[in-house]
Scaffold this active site. Structure first.
Site, PDB file in Angstrom:
ATOM      1  N   TYR A   1     -14.930   1.101  -7.453  1.00  0.00           N
ATOM      2  CA  TYR A   1     -16.010   1.695  -7.182  1.00  0.00           C
ATOM      3  C   TYR A   1     -17.065   1.448  -8.668  1.00  0.00           C
ATOM      4  CZ  TYR A   1     -13.239   3.521  -3.020  1.00  0.00           C
ATOM      5  OH  TYR A   1     -12.831   3.606  -2.255  1.00  0.00           O
TER       6      TYR A   1
ATOM      7  N   LYS B   1      -2.196  -1.591  -4.005  1.00  0.00           N
ATOM      8  CA  LYS B   1      -2.832  -0.400  -4.105  1.00  0.00           C
ATOM      9  C   LYS B   1      -2.124   0.918  -4.051  1.00  0.00           C
ATOM     10  CE  LYS B   1      -6.139   1.994  -0.852  1.00  0.00           C
ATOM     11  NZ  LYS B   1      -6.633   2.072   0.390  1.00  0.00           N
TER      12      LYS B   1
ATOM     13  N   GLU C   1       7.663  -7.138   1.596  1.00  0.00           N
ATOM     14  CA  GLU C   1       6.244  -7.135   2.175  1.00  0.00           C
ATOM     15  C   GLU C   1       5.476  -8.232   1.748  1.00  0.00           C
ATOM     16  OE1 GLU C   1       5.120  -5.411   4.636  1.00  0.00           O
ATOM     17  OE2 GLU C   1       6.044  -3.307   4.487  1.00  0.00           O
TER      18      GLU C   1
ATOM     19  N   ARG D   1     -10.498  10.188   1.584  1.00  0.00           N
ATOM     20  CA  ARG D   1     -10.337  10.750   2.791  1.00  0.00           C
ATOM     21  C   ARG D   1     -11.420  11.878   3.123  1.00  0.00           C
ATOM     22  NH1 ARG D   1      -3.678  10.866   2.801  1.00  0.00           N
ATOM     23  NH2 ARG D   1      -3.359   8.564   2.891  1.00  0.00           N
TER      24      ARG D   1
ATOM     25  N   LYS E   1       0.928  -1.252   0.031  1.00  0.00           N
ATOM     26  CA  LYS E   1      -0.021   0.056  -0.035  1.00  0.00           C
ATOM     27  C   LYS E   1       0.975   1.205  -0.041  1.00  0.00           C
ATOM     28  CE  LYS E   1      -3.478   2.464   2.378  1.00  0.00           C
ATOM     29  NZ  LYS E   1      -4.877   2.503   3.525  1.00  0.00           N
TER      30      LYS E   1
ATOM     31  N   LYS F   1       1.416   9.778   5.739  1.00  0.00           N
ATOM     32  CA  LYS F   1       1.238   8.415   6.318  1.00  0.00           C
ATOM     33  C   LYS F   1       2.646   7.760   5.796  1.00  0.00           C
ATOM     34  CE  LYS F   1      -3.585   8.252   6.494  1.00  0.00           C
ATOM     35  NZ  LYS F   1      -4.824   6.985   6.341  1.00  0.00           N
TER      36      LYS F   1
ATOM     37  N   SER G   1     -10.155   5.754  -4.928  1.00  0.00           N
ATOM     38  CA  SER G   1     -10.817   6.604  -5.165  1.00  0.00           C
ATOM     39  C   SER G   1     -10.374   7.749  -6.476  1.00  0.00           C
ATOM     40  CB  SER G   1     -11.235   7.471  -3.979  1.00  0.00           C
ATOM     41  OG  SER G   1      -9.778   7.896  -3.384  1.00  0.00           O
TER      42      SER G   1
HETATM   43  C1  PBG Z   1      -7.437   3.731   5.213  1.00  0.00           C
HETATM   44  C2  PBG Z   1      -7.737   3.347   3.691  1.00  0.00           C
HETATM   45  C3  PBG Z   1      -7.435   4.421   2.678  1.00  0.00           C
HETATM   46  C4  PBG Z   1      -8.012   3.827   1.694  1.00  0.00           C
HETATM   47  C5  PBG Z   1      -8.562   2.428   1.784  1.00  0.00           C
HETATM   48  N1  PBG Z   1      -8.371   2.340   3.344  1.00  0.00           N
HETATM   49  C6  PBG Z   1      -7.130   5.772   2.707  1.00  0.00           C
HETATM   50  C7  PBG Z   1      -5.799   5.979   3.433  1.00  0.00           C
HETATM   51  O1  PBG Z   1      -4.903   4.847   3.541  1.00  0.00           O
HETATM   52  O2  PBG Z   1      -5.501   6.941   3.616  1.00  0.00           O
HETATM   53  C8  PBG Z   1      -8.185   4.376   0.410  1.00  0.00           C
HETATM   54  C9  PBG Z   1      -9.246   4.016  -0.716  1.00  0.00           C
HETATM   55  C10 PBG Z   1      -9.474   4.950  -1.829  1.00  0.00           C
HETATM   56  O3  PBG Z   1      -8.819   5.792  -2.026  1.00  0.00           O
HETATM   57  O4  PBG Z   1     -10.360   4.471  -2.531  1.00  0.00           O
HETATM   58  N2  PBG Z   1      -6.810   2.795   5.910  1.00  0.00           N
END
Ligand code: PBG
Length: 324
Positions: A314, A249, A234, A206, A196, A218, A275
């Site tokens: 989505y 992701k 990982e 968010r 991730k 983060k 997203s």
């Molecule tokens: C949070 C989480 C996030 C997403 C899925 N789980 C956001 C982040 O890590 O800040 C993002 C998914 C998306 O943008 O569609 N643990």
């Protein structure tokens, strides 16, 4: 012209193209992420056209429609009311909380639907981080993992089929596996957010959940977009710790990572079209500059071709409706 080899022969009709197609995309490959909130109303999400934050009642309907169209699974993301957000994120393992209530309602209405939950503290944490934050701003790893174990067990008690840790803390897959097993849930799977990345493509998500970090970023837990080998490291760890499915992701900008992890493991690989990837297609289509449906299908096919067995998107219901 005497050309002995003519690749175009294999493209000359729709029937032959069907026969030689290498990659398939069906609703059965898709997982539908759904946002939920308290109350009895739905709220459209501005930066994610077509998406809503659903109340539990309508979440059950929306999930049921997608399931009836052939989408096998949903993954849940709650908007937790501000007054329930704390520095210890205690609401994340409250059996009467929004997510456990939604899981029970979904499983009661649609027993065959696979329910996946996100395991991370950001929606519950007044600091907006995926982990607990120390006074000096550090994200506490081992203390966070203990809370994640309580969160996962809470989701399992409510009936979740798969828990998906998205927090990127070290050692959480092994800890979750033993916590679930000890609590009697050895059939609950772990879909690990293995690679991730610290991505700007999460912006609309968010916004939808009001879950952006209050301070800092983060980058001490999510991965540097510049790195490949770190993703393989990982993946090896998550596999050794007992993950059932490995996830990459975002998806579209990270197709090389999907392909490399596909080669490095025999486990199923998932990819999350996030997203921002969704928004870019929706926004370009809204201005008439792209053909939405064609780009939607091509973006997902590309992710499948790179090696993803399943895709969180989505677009899941829209794809299923188109293919129905
Ligand atoms: C949070 C989480 C996030 C997403 C899925 N789980 C956001 C982040 O890590 O800040 C993002 C998914 C998306 O943008 O569609 N643990």
């Amino acid at each position: 012209m005497n050309l002995p080899i003519r690749p175009r022969r294999n493209r000359q009709s729709a029937a032959i193209r069907d026969l030689v197609r290498e990659t398939g995309l069906t609703p059965g490959h898709l997982i539908y992420p759904l946002f939920l909130q308290e109350g009895h109303e739905n709220t459209p999400i501005e930066a994610m056209p077509g998406c809503q934050r659903w109340c539990v009642e309508d979440l059950v309907k929306e999930a049921g429609e997608a399931h009836a169209l052939g989408v096998p699974a949903v993954v849940l993301f709650p908007r937790i009311p501000d007054e329930l957000k704390t520095r210890g994120a205690e609401e994340c393992h409250h059996d009467g909380g929004l997510v456990p209530r939604a899981i029970r309602a979904l499983k009661a209405a649609h027993p065959g639907l696979t329910v996946i939950t996100d395991v991370a503290l950001d929606p519950y944490n007044s600091d907006g981080h995926d982990g607990l934050v120390a006074d000096d701003g550090r994200i506490l790893n081992d203390e966070t993992v203990e809370v994640l174990c309580r969160q996962a067990a809470c989701h399992a008690r409510a009936g979740a089929d798969i828990v998906a840790p998205s927090d990127m803390m070290d050692g959480r897959v092994a800890a979750l596996r033993s916590a679930l097993d000890e609590a009697g849930f050895n059939q609950v799977s772990i879909m690990s957010y293995t690679a991730k990345y610290a991505s700007a493509y999460y912006g609309p998500f968010r916004g939808a959940l009001d879950s952006a970090p209050k301070a800092g970023d983060k980058k001490t837990y999510q991965m540097d977009p510049a790195n490949v080998r770190e993703a393989l490291r990982e993946a090896a760890l998550d596999e050794a710790e007992g993950a059932d499915i490995l996830m990459v992701k975002p998806a579209g900008p990270y197709l090389d990572i999907i392909a490399r992890i596909r080669e490095a493991t025999t486990l199923p690989v998932a990819a999350y079209q996030v997203s921002g990837e969704y928004l870019m297609i929706k926004a370009a289509a809204a201005s008439g500059w792209l053909d939405e449906e064609k780009v939607m299908m091509e973006s997902l096919l590309g992710i499948r071709r790179a090696g993803a067995d399943m895709i969180l998107t989505y677009f899941a219901k829209q794809v299923a409706r188109k293919m129905a």
